[in-house]
Design a protein around this motif. Structure first.
Motif, mmCIF file in Angstrom:
data_model
loop_
_atom_site.group_PDB
_atom_site.id
_atom_site.type_symbol
_atom_site.label_atom_id
_atom_site.label_comp_id
_atom_site.label_asym_id
_atom_site.label_seq_id
_atom_site.Cartn_x
_atom_site.Cartn_y
_atom_site.Cartn_z
ATOM 1 N N GLY A 133 0.794 -1.218 0.000
ATOM 2 C CA GLY A 133 0.000 0.000 0.000
ATOM 3 C C GLY A 133 0.830 1.274 0.000
ATOM 4 O O GLY A 133 1.901 1.332 0.617
ATOM 5 N N PHE A 134 0.337 2.305 -0.668
ATOM 6 C CA PHE A 134 0.906 3.653 -0.675
ATOM 7 C C PHE A 134 -0.156 4.578 -0.071
ATOM 8 O O PHE A 134 -1.279 4.626 -0.574
ATOM 9 N N VAL A 135 0.209 5.314 0.967
ATOM 10 C CA VAL A 135 -0.780 6.094 1.705
ATOM 11 C C VAL A 135 -0.229 7.484 2.029
ATOM 12 O O VAL A 135 0.947 7.635 2.363
ATOM 13 N N THR A 136 -1.100 8.500 1.961
ATOM 14 C CA THR A 136 -0.717 9.840 2.396
ATOM 15 C C THR A 136 -1.958 10.661 2.710
ATOM 16 O O THR A 136 -3.099 10.209 2.526
ATOM 17 N N ARG A 137 -1.734 11.883 3.166
ATOM 18 C CA ARG A 137 -2.810 12.847 3.379
ATOM 19 C C ARG A 137 -3.247 13.400 2.019
ATOM 20 O O ARG A 137 -2.533 13.281 1.011
ATOM 21 N N MET A 138 -4.389 14.045 1.992
ATOM 22 C CA MET A 138 -4.939 14.548 0.741
ATOM 23 C C MET A 138 -4.042 15.608 0.101
ATOM 24 O O MET A 138 -3.949 15.707 -1.121
ATOM 25 N N ARG A 139 -3.373 16.406 0.922
ATOM 26 C CA ARG A 139 -2.522 17.482 0.402
ATOM 27 C C ARG A 139 -1.392 16.951 -0.478
ATOM 28 O O ARG A 139 -0.945 17.621 -1.405
ATOM 29 N N MET A 171 -5.920 10.294 1.752
ATOM 30 C CA MET A 171 -7.100 10.443 2.596
ATOM 31 C C MET A 171 -6.893 11.511 3.656
ATOM 32 O O MET A 171 -5.767 11.934 3.913
ATOM 33 N N PRO A 172 -7.963 11.938 4.311
ATOM 34 C CA PRO A 172 -7.810 12.884 5.415
ATOM 35 C C PRO A 172 -6.864 12.317 6.474
ATOM 36 O O PRO A 172 -6.935 11.136 6.822
#
Length: 340
Positions: free
Chosen positions: A242-248, A273-274
């Motif tokens: 998985g690759f994950v970060t904040r929306m910004r 995502m938030p």
């Protein structure tokens, strides 16, 4: 004033549509994920798998639990990391910092070390790409997946790029004190590094945190998610990375995942995502967010699939080193792309 049934239905339908559109925006990623039907591993991947396993076993078996709860174990791990980095051609430096007691008052005034190596960029050396993983564990756990797996990949990436300078500067960092009681406090090693980078005026254009890269399963229902509805967009089988970060930082994540999918032979999923959703900020990339730097996480999602997360049973024999090697090959392409 009481709303009519028709108006209530319209409002609920509008909210549902907004949720669907928002989820689609957060999860829409470039390229196509590799198939679950993995091709035969290449000779390179098989060799790399053996090297990754050797490093995981050195940390999780020969050293074992690594934290300030067991005095001397972090120093032992740092010494081992220093020797490994030197063996692959680097000149690592220790970034020593003093703990404030934010994580736990009893540790105020004590020191801890991050291990840092840099490969100066050829034409834009002032632009820095940070690749990091933490080497400590929670008390009571040998931490094979959390996080010797990612440290092993960090070493493999540092070895691959040590004689391959890119346009931008590459900085590989093994962070200390990511785990509780320091987690999400200023006493995290990554927080100290990000803070000192900001104070020094470092232009970090991207940070990739790696945390838990070795546990996979092909059993249906083996993958879980932190919030209702998210599972609608993703598989229920824990066979992907998985690759994950904040929306910004969605644009950065899409760039990274697109590069990964072009090179990797293992399934991958991404989400921007938030930051308040459970799991989105759960690692060293959070520290870089605090200093205004763009950052994302690469992970097998740890507690959302690994039943031995933070337990004494987080041992090397459970990990899938061939799939870890496939992840490493894909991450080489990510680092190259970020450093262009």
């Amino acid at each position: 004033m009481r709303l009519s049934t028709g108006i209530r239905i319209t409002l609920w339908a509008s909210l549902l549509l907004l949720a669907i559109v928002s989820l689609r925006w957060m999860t829409a990623m470039p390229g196509s994920s590799a198939s679950d039907s993995l091709p035969a591993a290449s000779e390179l991947e098989l060799t790399l798998a053996q090297e990754l396993e050797a490093d995981v076993r050195a940390l999780a078996e020969e050293i074992g639990e690594r934290n300030m709860h067991r005095p001397g174990t972090l120093e032992q791990a740092a010494d081992w990391l220093e020797e490994r980095l030197q063996a692959i051609g680097h000149e690592p430096r220790r970034q020593r910092y003093e703990l404030s007691g934010a994580g736990m008052a009893r540790y105020a005034g004590e020191t801890a070390d991050n291990l840092v190596v840099e490969i100066p960029g050829e034409s834009r050396p002032d632009e820095i790409v940070v690749v990091g993983a933490h080497y400590d564990t929670v008390p009571g756990s040998p931490g094979a997946n959390d996080n010797a797996s990612a440290v092993a990949v960090l070493l493999a990436l540092a070895e691959y790029f040590h004689d391959k300078p890119q346009v931008r500067t590459l900085r590989f960092v093994a962070f200390v004190n990511e785990e509780p009681p320091f987690y999400m406090t200023s006493d995290m090693g990554s927080h100290a590094h990000a803070r000192q980078s900001r104070e020094a005026g470092d232009n970090i254009v991207a940070m990739m945190s790696m945390d838990g890269l070795g546990f996979f399963s092909d059993q249906p229902g083996s993958q879980h998610y932190p919030a209702p509805g998210i599972g609608l967009a993703y598989p229920d089988t824990a066979s992907f990375i998985g690759f994950v970060t904040r929306m910004r930082d969605r644009r950065l994540l899409r760039k990274a995942l697109g590069a990964f999918r072009e090179a990797a032979s293992i399934p991958s999923e991404g989400a921007a995502m938030p930051g308040f959703i459970r799991g989105v900020g759960w690692s060293d990339h959070w520290s870089f967010w605090q200093q205004g730097y763009p950052a994302f996480l690469v992970t097998d999602t740890l507690p959302f699939r690994d039943p031995h997360y933070h337990r004494s049973t987080d041992t090397p024999d459970r990990l899938d080193y061939e799939r870890m090697a496939r992840v490493t090959v894909g991450l080489k392409a990510v680092v190259r792309t970020l450093a262009e």
